[in-house]
Scaffold this motif. Structure first.
Motif, PDB file in Angstrom:
ATOM      1  N   ASP A  44       0.935  -1.180  -0.212  1.00  0.00           N
ATOM      2  CA  ASP A  44       0.090  -0.024   0.013  1.00  0.00           C
ATOM      3  C   ASP A  44       0.791   1.251   0.059  1.00  0.00           C
ATOM      4  O   ASP A  44       2.000   1.089  -0.240  1.00  0.00           O
ATOM      5  N   TYR A  45       0.108   2.361   0.077  1.00  0.00           N
ATOM      6  CA  TYR A  45       1.123   3.664  -0.217  1.00  0.00           C
ATOM      7  C   TYR A  45       2.092   3.825   1.121  1.00  0.00           C
ATOM      8  O   TYR A  45       3.171   4.772   0.988  1.00  0.00           O
ATOM      9  N   THR A  46       1.960   3.198   2.364  1.00  0.00           N
ATOM     10  CA  THR A  46       3.038   3.424   3.403  1.00  0.00           C
ATOM     11  C   THR A  46       4.319   2.875   2.702  1.00  0.00           C
ATOM     12  O   THR A  46       5.360   3.249   3.050  1.00  0.00           O
ATOM     13  N   HIS A  47       4.313   1.799   1.892  1.00  0.00           N
ATOM     14  CA  HIS A  47       5.365   0.855   1.357  1.00  0.00           C
ATOM     15  C   HIS A  47       5.916   2.016   0.575  1.00  0.00           C
ATOM     16  O   HIS A  47       7.224   2.406   0.426  1.00  0.00           O
ATOM     17  N   MET A  48       5.425   2.774  -0.235  1.00  0.00           N
ATOM     18  CA  MET A  48       5.746   3.873  -1.450  1.00  0.00           C
ATOM     19  C   MET A  48       6.548   4.924  -0.801  1.00  0.00           C
ATOM     20  O   MET A  48       7.367   5.430  -1.016  1.00  0.00           O
ATOM     21  N   MET A  49       5.952   5.265   0.392  1.00  0.00           N
ATOM     22  CA  MET A  49       6.595   6.335   1.190  1.00  0.00           C
ATOM     23  C   MET A  49       8.036   5.876   1.723  1.00  0.00           C
ATOM     24  O   MET A  49       8.871   6.693   1.457  1.00  0.00           O
ATOM     25  N   ALA A  50       8.072   4.584   2.253  1.00  0.00           N
ATOM     26  CA  ALA A  50       9.370   4.442   2.357  1.00  0.00           C
ATOM     27  C   ALA A  50      10.405   4.211   1.253  1.00  0.00           C
ATOM     28  O   ALA A  50      11.508   4.348   1.272  1.00  0.00           O
ATOM     29  N   GLN A  51      10.023   3.750   0.228  1.00  0.00           N
ATOM     30  CA  GLN A  51      10.541   3.637  -0.965  1.00  0.00           C
ATOM     31  C   GLN A  51      10.978   5.076  -1.437  1.00  0.00           C
ATOM     32  O   GLN A  51      12.305   5.173  -1.854  1.00  0.00           O
ATOM     33  N   CYS A  52      10.190   5.945  -1.401  1.00  0.00           N
ATOM     34  CA  CYS A  52      10.619   7.432  -1.861  1.00  0.00           C
ATOM     35  C   CYS A  52      11.887   7.877  -0.906  1.00  0.00           C
ATOM     36  O   CYS A  52      12.867   8.434  -1.302  1.00  0.00           O
ATOM     37  N   GLU A  53      11.882   7.642   0.449  1.00  0.00           N
ATOM     38  CA  GLU A  53      12.974   7.959   1.366  1.00  0.00           C
ATOM     39  C   GLU A  53      14.211   7.254   0.794  1.00  0.00           C
ATOM     40  O   GLU A  53      15.328   7.696   1.158  1.00  0.00           O
ATOM     41  N   ALA A  54      14.220   5.935   0.096  1.00  0.00           N
ATOM     42  CA  ALA A  54      15.135   5.347  -0.350  1.00  0.00           C
ATOM     43  C   ALA A  54      15.787   6.052  -1.526  1.00  0.00           C
ATOM     44  O   ALA A  54      17.088   5.994  -1.819  1.00  0.00           O
ATOM     45  N   LEU A  55      14.917   6.122  -2.438  1.00  0.00           N
ATOM     46  CA  LEU A  55      15.093   6.254  -3.848  1.00  0.00           C
ATOM     47  C   LEU A  55      15.808   7.618  -4.002  1.00  0.00           C
ATOM     48  O   LEU A  55      16.777   7.621  -4.743  1.00  0.00           O
ATOM     49  N   VAL A  56      15.352   8.763  -3.508  1.00  0.00           N
ATOM     50  CA  VAL A  56      15.953  10.220  -3.843  1.00  0.00           C
ATOM     51  C   VAL A  56      17.226  10.075  -3.207  1.00  0.00           C
ATOM     52  O   VAL A  56      18.018  10.782  -3.916  1.00  0.00           O
ATOM     53  N   PRO A  57      17.461   9.689  -1.908  1.00  0.00           N
ATOM     54  CA  PRO A  57      19.023   9.684  -1.508  1.00  0.00           C
ATOM     55  C   PRO A  57      19.846   8.765  -2.528  1.00  0.00           C
ATOM     56  O   PRO A  57      21.108   9.121  -2.688  1.00  0.00           O
TER      57      PRO A  57
END
Length: 306
Positions: free
Chosen positions: A110-123
């Motif tokens: 769900d979207y909470t997974h995607m939130m964590a993924q953004c925190e990994a992707l941009v850095p």
């Protein structure tokens, strides 16, 4: 406004190429399959504020969303693509009618997974350019260290907009307050995840269990720039058809073109698993990571030069 010098243009485009390479490296490392869906489609998703470019009897995609979700229905579980999307009437300091989109989907999350993924992707992308934890943008420092602050849309309206999100919707001022008052406050000095939009603002998003007035949608803001739009996907074809009909009626009332119903997408939605999806503006990411305040400065050409 004058174009940037050739040396700066070359530098920005070289950085843009590195950014795209780093995006691909991230998703390959996460086990995603890169896909390539058609740009010209028979029916776009009927969203009130997004206008598709006609291409003969069909349309240029405003997003690869419908085709990618059909792939989820066919059994693909982790897919992404970097592609061109087209939206008429969108031109400004942060907008182009032809934009580059990164879009990805993950089944079973769900979207909470995607939130964590953004925190990994941009850095990850910033690190590939030599800035793993901090970035200087327009004279101010952005701290990328996760976890990032998260703020509900209603809290943002009450903090800066002077009203609740629902009151802003009722008065017809939601977009005005969001764009002119709230967005400039977001993403300083750290990225912020703005989540749980009013249900009316999530045409393809699942409603929040126990809170059907909210959609499980979030947007990521960095330095006042909306970078991506994500949500838990709606997988009920009956409800999706009803929402599309409502969006089409709003388009008709506003004097806009009404698109054909995307029947094959609605049919395949019956087989689509629970999933989350995200659309990230590659041009805007390039703006941030090259310290550019205009989207014109990070693309090879803009419409006015063609």
């Amino acid at each position: 406004m004058a174009a940037i010098p050739p040396s700066a243009r070359f530098r920005n485009l070289a950085q843009r190429a590195r950014i795209i390479a780093a995006l691909r490296d991230f998703f390959t490392g996460q086990g995603y399959l890169e896909v390539d869906t058609p740009v010209r489609i028979p029916a776009p998703a009927p969203e009130t504020h997004i206008d598709a470019e006609p291409a003969g009897d069909w349309y240029l995609q405003t997003s690869p969303e419908l085709c990618m979700k059909r792939m989820l229905a066919d059994g693909f579980t982790r897919i992404y693509q970097i592609c061109k999307c087209f939206r008429t009437g969108e031109r400004g300091r942060r907008h182009l009618p032809e934009l580059t989109m990164l879009e990805w989907y993950t089944a079973g999350e769900d979207y909470t997974h995607m939130m964590a993924q953004c925190e990994a992707l941009v850095p990850h992308v910033a690190a590939a350019l030599g800035s793993p934890l901090q970035l200087s943008y327009q004279g101010r420092t952005i701290d990328f260290r996760p976890p990032w602050p998260r703020m509900s849309v209603d809290d943002a309206f009450r903090t800066w907009g002077g009203c609740s999100a629902s009151a802003a919707l009722d008065s017809g001022r939601f977009d005005e307050i969001m764009g002119l008052v709230i967005e400039p406050q977001l993403g300083w000095p750290r990225p912020v995840i703005l989540y749980d939009y009013p249900a009316a603002c999530g045409a393809l998003a699942r409603l929040k269990p126990g809170q059907p007035d909210l959609a499980e949608r979030f947007e990521l803001y960095i330095a006042g720039i909306e970078l991506c739009n994500a949500f838990t996907e709606l997988t009920d074809p009956v409800e999706q058809r009803q929402r599309f009909a409502a969006e089409s009626e709003r388009r008709r009332a506003a004097g806009k073109a009404v698109y054909p119903a995307p029947e094959r997408f609605l049919r395949d939605l019956e087989r689509m698993p629970a999933a989350t999806g995200n659309a990230l503006g590659v041009d805007r990411l390039a703006m941030l990571l090259t310290d550019s305040d205009r989207i014109d400065d990070v693309v090879a050409f803009v419409p006015e030069t063609l």
